[in-house]
Each structure stands twice: as structure tokens, then as C-alpha cells.
Write a protein that holds these residues in place. Structure first.
Motif, PDB file in Angstrom:
ATOM      1  N   ILE A  72       1.042  -1.394  -0.035  1.00 17.05           N
ATOM      2  CA  ILE A  72       0.063  -0.144   0.121  1.00 17.05           C
ATOM      3  C   ILE A  72       0.873   1.078   0.049  1.00 17.05           C
ATOM      4  O   ILE A  72       0.644   2.237  -0.892  1.00 17.05           O
ATOM      5  CB  ILE A  72      -0.976   0.017   1.331  1.00 17.05           C
ATOM      6  CG1 ILE A  72      -1.953  -1.041   1.130  1.00 17.05           C
ATOM      7  CG2 ILE A  72      -1.521   1.377   1.358  1.00 17.05           C
ATOM      8  CD1 ILE A  72      -2.966  -1.257   2.386  1.00 17.05           C
ATOM      9  N   LYS A  73       2.102   1.413   0.638  1.00 20.38           N
ATOM     10  CA  LYS A  73       3.003   2.554   0.964  1.00 20.38           C
ATOM     11  C   LYS A  73       3.505   2.569  -0.369  1.00 20.38           C
ATOM     12  O   LYS A  73       3.674   3.865  -0.825  1.00 20.38           O
ATOM     13  CB  LYS A  73       3.917   2.287   1.883  1.00 20.38           C
ATOM     14  CG  LYS A  73       3.108   2.271   3.323  1.00 20.38           C
ATOM     15  CD  LYS A  73       4.457   2.033   4.282  1.00 20.38           C
ATOM     16  CE  LYS A  73       3.860   1.869   5.770  1.00 20.38           C
ATOM     17  NZ  LYS A  73       4.743   1.303   6.741  1.00 20.38           N
ATOM     18  N   VAL A  74       3.891   1.685  -1.153  1.00 18.76           N
ATOM     19  CA  VAL A  74       4.688   1.627  -2.513  1.00 18.76           C
ATOM     20  C   VAL A  74       3.338   2.422  -3.659  1.00 18.76           C
ATOM     21  O   VAL A  74       3.861   3.185  -3.967  1.00 18.76           O
ATOM     22  CB  VAL A  74       4.908   0.234  -2.965  1.00 18.76           C
ATOM     23  CG1 VAL A  74       5.488   0.545  -4.636  1.00 18.76           C
ATOM     24  CG2 VAL A  74       6.416   0.078  -2.059  1.00 18.76           C
ATOM     25  N   GLN A  75       2.191   2.105  -3.586  1.00 14.19           N
ATOM     26  CA  GLN A  75       1.206   2.607  -4.272  1.00 14.19           C
ATOM     27  C   GLN A  75       0.989   4.147  -4.025  1.00 14.19           C
ATOM     28  O   GLN A  75       1.031   4.929  -5.116  1.00 14.19           O
ATOM     29  CB  GLN A  75      -0.165   1.780  -4.310  1.00 14.19           C
ATOM     30  CG  GLN A  75      -0.066   0.360  -4.334  1.00 14.19           C
ATOM     31  CD  GLN A  75       0.908  -0.316  -5.472  1.00 14.19           C
ATOM     32  OE1 GLN A  75       0.576   0.216  -6.395  1.00 14.19           O
ATOM     33  NE2 GLN A  75       2.074  -0.983  -5.074  1.00 14.19           N
ATOM     34  N   GLU A  76       0.912   4.454  -2.800  1.00 12.47           N
ATOM     35  CA  GLU A  76       0.675   5.757  -2.404  1.00 12.47           C
ATOM     36  C   GLU A  76       2.134   6.543  -2.831  1.00 12.47           C
ATOM     37  O   GLU A  76       1.870   7.655  -3.507  1.00 12.47           O
ATOM     38  CB  GLU A  76       0.758   5.997  -0.835  1.00 12.47           C
ATOM     39  CG  GLU A  76      -0.721   5.381  -0.547  1.00 12.47           C
ATOM     40  CD  GLU A  76      -0.593   5.074   1.091  1.00 12.47           C
ATOM     41  OE1 GLU A  76       0.225   5.715   1.657  1.00 12.47           O
ATOM     42  OE2 GLU A  76      -1.802   4.772   1.671  1.00 12.47           O
ATOM     43  N   GLY A  77       3.216   5.840  -2.794  1.00 13.42           N
ATOM     44  CA  GLY A  77       4.388   6.815  -3.341  1.00 13.42           C
ATOM     45  C   GLY A  77       4.453   6.784  -4.670  1.00 13.42           C
ATOM     46  O   GLY A  77       4.749   8.138  -5.289  1.00 13.42           O
ATOM     47  N   LEU A  78       4.244   5.996  -5.481  1.00  8.64           N
ATOM     48  CA  LEU A  78       4.058   5.680  -6.888  1.00  8.64           C
ATOM     49  C   LEU A  78       3.192   7.017  -7.451  1.00  8.64           C
ATOM     50  O   LEU A  78       3.355   7.557  -8.311  1.00  8.64           O
ATOM     51  CB  LEU A  78       3.512   4.542  -7.516  1.00  8.64           C
ATOM     52  CG  LEU A  78       4.856   3.301  -7.353  1.00  8.64           C
ATOM     53  CD1 LEU A  78       4.250   1.894  -8.071  1.00  8.64           C
ATOM     54  CD2 LEU A  78       6.020   3.673  -8.172  1.00  8.64           C
ATOM     55  N   LYS A  79       1.762   6.980  -6.780  1.00  9.48           N
ATOM     56  CA  LYS A  79       0.877   7.735  -7.092  1.00  9.48           C
ATOM     57  C   LYS A  79       1.298   9.321  -7.066  1.00  9.48           C
ATOM     58  O   LYS A  79       0.961  10.064  -7.764  1.00  9.48           O
ATOM     59  CB  LYS A  79      -0.508   7.622  -6.444  1.00  9.48           C
ATOM     60  CG  LYS A  79      -1.626   8.372  -6.724  1.00  9.48           C
ATOM     61  CD  LYS A  79      -2.809   8.226  -5.980  1.00  9.48           C
ATOM     62  CE  LYS A  79      -3.133   6.657  -5.877  1.00  9.48           C
ATOM     63  NZ  LYS A  79      -4.606   6.604  -5.217  1.00  9.48           N
ATOM     64  N   SER A  80       1.878   9.571  -5.817  1.00 10.82           N
ATOM     65  CA  SER A  80       2.450  10.840  -5.544  1.00 10.82           C
ATOM     66  C   SER A  80       3.323  11.395  -6.375  1.00 10.82           C
ATOM     67  O   SER A  80       3.707  12.359  -6.874  1.00 10.82           O
ATOM     68  CB  SER A  80       3.022  11.138  -3.948  1.00 10.82           C
ATOM     69  OG  SER A  80       4.048  10.055  -4.053  1.00 10.82           O
TER      70      SER A  80
END
Length: 491
Positions: A239-247
Motif C-alpha cells: 500500500i505504501k509503495v502504491q501511495e508513493g508511486l501515485k504521489s
């Protein structure tokens, strides 16, 4: 019937049945050999596409039908290779009837008296196909619910094996590479940079970073079955990686940002105009060639004028100190808040997302009715359908992420998230050093030599930094800096 001299050969294989180029080559050789034996001249039309595809997508078949009047016969491996859809098959057979030419296969020649039989067979074939698909789909759903993996190929880092008669995935020797990729993503590196570090294509790295299968989750159609096989990555890290990629990849209006070029200032790609929301850029000023200074460029909206970068950095550093204090206070507040309150917040968020899904589903249903009534054409309908499909996928993903958080909610994980943010601030502060005496120009600003690393860490910590201007009661104008940190997901 005229003598057969020149024929059209139509070849088609389907990826859905896992047919390969070898299959196509085999069919081609078989039909060309038949034509050579019978002294036919031939023209080949071939394509790789499902027999149930729309006519608009059947490029080779359309070209063949448009020129069929030039040929004395149509040659195929099997009549079912023409089309699986009744509507398309009927269109081909009507064209054959109109031109009064036969269909030739290696086993049989179909003349005009056989066309009615072919039409009837096409009806039976379509119904049989629907029945087979329904049975296969039900079987795959049952297997998925039993935590058996029905996906064709395992992701990189897994091998497909059978354990107790069930097909599943187990980590292989490349699982460590997957862990390294996710670890680098958690530390703020983009997919392009990660690709260079692990020597893999950037597209492959992006696919790995966005594949939820690495958490041990099976995704088939609308089904999600968690803990189906051994995970390589934890759900929280995914989940943290997805949030990082999105940002990293999303700017205002859904446009993609480009994190390229030399990092002149640690706020590169983080600083935005407070008036219009556009990203602000840095450049070296050449007004004083002896001592050039780094400037924030004027915004394209014309309402945010340029300023020396050093002028805003002291304010920025003081706000980082405030964010550290704020995170510590929030952390203590969360520790004192009952878990049930946080759960209710998450459940409310899921309800809001479900309402959005209902509205989108209704919009799609309305679009289907408009298509049937002729109010919109096929292209317009496909655009609406694809757009809604993407939005529904995003909503499903968000619901799954929040649901996962509810399932694993505890004080330890909440504390870990705050601790990670505070450690980020510590790592950023560790990069600062006091300038040595005698440096010019004299400044109280700390120096950061490794700006690229500081910039990468700040992207993990901050959403955006907004720069604006305001006038006080005495008419003095000064800049205004607003620093927005990334929220801890659990609050």
C-alpha cells in the motif's frame, strides 16, 4: 460454378486459446500445400484475434471480404476459423452466397447447398461456446475461492507448482530481487531509477511494483482472495509503495509529472504555485555573473513572481521542525484514541466509496441504454465505458486497501507509521551541515550536498509545498510558504 483458379486464404488463431505463431505457421503451410497441389493461385489474409471479436477489430477478415469478388473460392483450415460470432459468420456466408463461390477446407468443399447447414452450425457453435465459457468461468471461480491460482503465468519471483492437487505459487530465487525493488520504492526511488539499479526494464519494474499478487493475493475477475499463497511483500508495504508511486506520477488534473534533470534545490518537483496550483521550477540567475544565485521562476499564471531560493529555505526548515512536533503530538493522540473510533472512520470511508461505485455503475447502465437507442455511437460508448472502468478499478483498489487496514489495525502498526515519518525527518536533518566560515555569500542556511537524496526523502514525507504572496496591514508584501505533509494513513 466457375473453374477455381485464384483463391483467398484466410488464417486466424486466437491468443485466448493460447495458440502460438507455430500454430499459424502450421495452418499456413497446410493450406498453401493444398493450393499448390490443386494449382490454385492464392492471396493470404491472416490475423491473431479472438473469433468473438467485433467486426471493426477484424482487420484481415474485413480486407478479405472487401476483395472477395476477385477470387473463385475461400480457403480456410476449418469454417469455425472464420468467426465464432453468429452475426459475423452470417455476414460472411451471405457474401459467399451472393458471389456464388465455395468454401474449401482440407477435408471438404462447401457449395451453395451447404451454406444453410453452415448457418445452422454457426448458431449451434455460438450457443455451445457460451455454455463452455460459462462452465469454465464457474470452474475458475470455484478454484479461486479454494485459493487455487488460475492465472496463466506466475509473477516474476514465483514458480507455479501443485501442492495436494492445487495449483499455487511459491517464491523462487528471484524473490530477493522483488524484495529489493519494493525496498527501493519504499525509500522513494522511482521506477526508472530502480530499473537502473536492479538491471531490469523500467516497464517490468513498474509491473512488479503494482502487482498485488506479491502480497499472496489472488485476483481473478471481481474476486480477491487474500492469503492464498506465500507472500513476498507485506500488505502494508504494498500500500505504501502504491501511495508513493501515485504521489510521484500524478499532478493536478491527473497529468503525469516528469522528475528529470539535475536537482538544483531539494524542493524540486515539490514546490507549487499557491494561486493556480502549477508546479514551480528553479533556474540559475545570470544577472550577477560573479555570484549567480538560484531562483524560483515566475509562474506561468503571472500571479506568482520569482524569488531567490535561499529566501524561502529558512522558512521551509522551520516548518519541517513544526511538522516533526505535530507528528509527535498526533502520534500521542492516536495512542490515546480507542481503535474502534478509527475503525468507524474507515468504515465510513468505505461507505462513501461504495456510493461512488453505485453512481458510476448507474452511469454505465445509462450509457448502454443510450447506445441501444442510438443516442451515442459505438466509439462514444467505448470511451465512456473505458473511463468508468478505470474509475471503478481505482475505487475497488481503494476499498481493498482500506479493508486491509481495518483487518490489520492495531496500535503497533499505527506507531510504526508515525515512527517512519519521524525517521524520515531525522534522515533529512542528518544531511544538513553548517557552512564553513569565510564562504561567500554569508548565510545562516545549512548546506545539503546530496540534494538528490534529500529531494527523494522529502517526496516520501511531503505532498506539496505551496508558494504564494500576501500583503500585511502596512502594505508590505512578502512570500507565504505552506508545507503539506503526507498524512499517516491510519488517522
Amino acid at each position: 460454378m466457375n473453374e477455381i483458379k485464384h483463391v483467398a486464404i484466410y488464417l486466424r488463431i486466437s491468443r485466448e486459446k493460447q495458440e502460438t505463431e507455430d500454430t499459424l505457421q502450421s495452418h499456413r503451410e497446410r493450406l498453401t500445400r493444398l493450393c499448390n497441389e490443386r494449382n490454385y493461385n492464392y492471396t493470404i489474409f491472416e490475423e491473431v484475434i479472438s473469433g468473438h471479436a467485433d467486426m471493426e477489430d477484424r482487420v484481415a477478415l474485413t480486407q478479405m471480404l472487401d476483395t472477395l469478388h476477385l477470387y473463385d473460392a475461400l480457403v480456410v483450415v476449418d469454417v469455425y476459423r472464420i468467426a465464432r460470432r453468429l452475426k459475423i459468420a452470417a455476414e460472411v456466408y451471405e457474401k459467399i452466397e451472393k458471389l456464388n463461390i465455395p468454401i474449401i477446407t482440407p477435408d471438404k468443399q462447401y457449395n451453395m447447398s451447404d451454406i444453410m447447414v453452415l448457418k445452422f452450425q454457426a448458431i449451434l457453435a455460438e450457443e455451445e461456446y457460451k455454455h463452455i465459457v460459462k462452465i469454465m468461468l464457474a470452474g475458475k471461480v470455484d478454484k479461486t475461492l479454494r485459493k487455487e491460482n488460475v492465472n496463466a503465468r506466475p509473477p516474476f519471483g514465483y514458480d507455479a507448482v501443485k501442492i495436494d492437487g492445487k495449483r499455487t505459487f511459491v517464491p523462487n530465487q528471484y524473490a530477493e530481487t522483488v524484495k529489493e525493488i519494493f525496498n527501493l520504492a519504499l525509500n522513494g526511488y522511482g521506477t526508472k531509477h530502480i530499473a537502473e539499479m536492479v538491471d531490469k526494464p523500467a516497464k517490468s519494474v513498474h509491473c512488479i511494483c503494482t502487482n498485488e499478487g506479491y502480497t499472496g493475493t489472488i485476483i481473478y475477475k471481481d474476486l480477491r482472495v487474500e492469503d492464498a499463497f506465500e507472500p513476498i511483500i507485506s500488505k502494508d508495504d504494498f500500500i505504501k509503495v502504491q501511495e508513493g508511486l501515485k504521489s510521484r506520477n500524478t499532478l493536478e488534473g491527473g497529468k503525469r509529472g516528469r522528475f528529470r534533470g539535475k536537482v538544483l534545490n531539494i524542493l524540486k518537483d515539490i514546490l507549487y504555485c499557491d494561486e493556480c496550483g502549477n508546479k514551480l521550477f528553479f533556474q540559475m540567475s545570470n544577472r550577477n555573473t560573479n555570484h549567480p544565485s538560484l531562483m524560483v521562476r515566475n509562474c506561468t499564471c503571472g500571479k506568482n513572481k520569482g524569488i531567490k531560493a535561499d529566501k524561502i529555505m529558512n522558512d521551509f526548515y522551520s516548518q519541517i521542525d513544526y511538522i516533526e512536533l505535530m507528528l509527535r503530538e498526533e502520534w500521542q493522540k492516536v495512542l490515546n484514541t480507542p481503535v474502534i473510533d478509527t475503525t468507524e472512520i474507515f468504515e465510513s470511508q468505505i461507505q462513501d466509496l461504495e456510493k461512488k461505485k453505485t453512481k458510476l455503475t448507474k452511469r454505465l447502465s445509462n450509457a448502454k441504454e443510450m447506445r441501444l437507442d442510438g443516442e451515442i455511437n459505438r466509439v462514444e460508448f467505448e470511451e465512456i465505458k473505458n473511463d468508468i472502468g478505470v474509475q471503478l478499478q481505482d475505487l475497488d483498489k481503494s476499498i481493498a486497501e482500506i479493508s486491509s487496514r481495518i483487518d490489520s489495525l492495531d496500535k503497533t502498526k499505527v506507531s510504526n507509521e508515525y515512527q517512519e515519518k519521524l525517521e524520515l525527518i531525522g534522515r533529512i536533518n542528518s544531511l544538513k551541515s553548517i557552512p564553513s566560515k569565510g564562504t561567500f555569500p554569508i548565510t545562516t542556511l545549512p548546506l545539503i550536498e546530496d540534494k538528490e537524496q534529500a529531494n527523494r526523502l522529502l517526496r516520501l514525507l511531503l505532498d506539496k509545498v505551496f508558494l504564494g504572496w500576501e500583503t500585511d496591514e502596512n502594505g508590505i508584501e512578502d512570500f507565504r510558504l505552506t508545507v503539506l505533509p503526507k498524512k499517516v494513513f491510519n488517522i
